[in-house]
Design a protein around this motif. Sequence first.
Motif, short mmCIF file in Angstrom:
data_model
loop_
_atom_site.label_atom_id
_atom_site.label_comp_id
_atom_site.label_asym_id
_atom_site.label_seq_id
_atom_site.Cartn_x
_atom_site.Cartn_y
_atom_site.Cartn_z
N ASP A 112 0.81 -1.21 0.00
CA ASP A 112 0.00 0.00 0.00
C ASP A 112 0.85 1.27 0.00
OD1 ASP A 112 -1.83 2.04 0.46
OD2 ASP A 112 -2.68 1.14 2.26
N SER A 127 0.08 4.21 0.64
CA SER A 127 -0.16 5.11 1.78
C SER A 127 0.70 4.74 2.99
CB SER A 127 -1.65 5.10 2.17
OG SER A 127 -2.00 3.86 2.76
N SER A 166 -3.09 9.93 -4.74
CA SER A 166 -2.38 8.65 -4.93
C SER A 166 -3.27 7.65 -5.67
CB SER A 166 -1.97 8.05 -3.59
OG SER A 166 -1.02 8.86 -2.96
N HIS A 167 -4.52 7.58 -5.26
CA HIS A 167 -5.43 6.64 -5.92
C HIS A 167 -5.74 7.06 -7.36
CE1 HIS A 167 -5.69 4.70 -2.06
NE2 HIS A 167 -6.27 3.68 -2.69
N TRP A 173 -4.96 4.74 -10.52
CA TRP A 173 -6.02 4.49 -11.50
C TRP A 173 -5.49 4.74 -12.92
CZ3 TRP A 173 -10.51 8.37 -12.51
CH2 TRP A 173 -11.48 7.79 -13.34
#
Length: 197
Positions: free
Chosen positions: A118, A120, A162-163, A167
């Motif tokens: 991850d 994060s 970040s996402h 994506w």
Amino acid sequence: MNKPRKEMIAETRAKLIAAARRAFGTVGFTESSMDDFTAEAGLTRGALYHHFGDKKGLLQAVIREIDAEMTARLNKVSLEAPTPWQGFVDECVAYIRMALEPEIQRIMFRDGPAVLGDISQWPMTEGCIAALSGSLDRLKADGVVIDIDTEAAARLINGASSHAALWIANSDEPQETSKKAVEGFRALLDGLRTTKG
């Protein structure tokens, strides 16, 4: 004259990072071979193990280097903007758009999360959140953003950006996905502005 030990260590590390970065950026983490980049760097596997532990440790070092370069580029984007708010928005959007760059896309947003987990939870994330919080504190003090907990806002912005980058990096249509992501992200940021902003 012999070079000091510290300088030789730094050179060895830099050679291994540069060779690994080329390999990770072109063929990817899984397909790259430790023997290939140690040979390219003119070093042994022992040097790689000594300095980085393993291939995963070398990937972490490459990611730290790319992250530092991305940060420098983003700071420049922010400083070139006409207003602090525009600088903040431009910096966030530039980060998302970096996911279109082949090396960053592959290393930071594909292989990095696949190998290191991850995004994060990566060590540099806390520094990014602190920088975002600082920017938001200044914008809040200037009356540009609403009265919001700046750490919470920074964590949400960091997660969203970040996402969005992940994506884009993993999309079959990265250019189209980037357009959608940037448009949506700008709308989210607009929600933080006061009428003065």
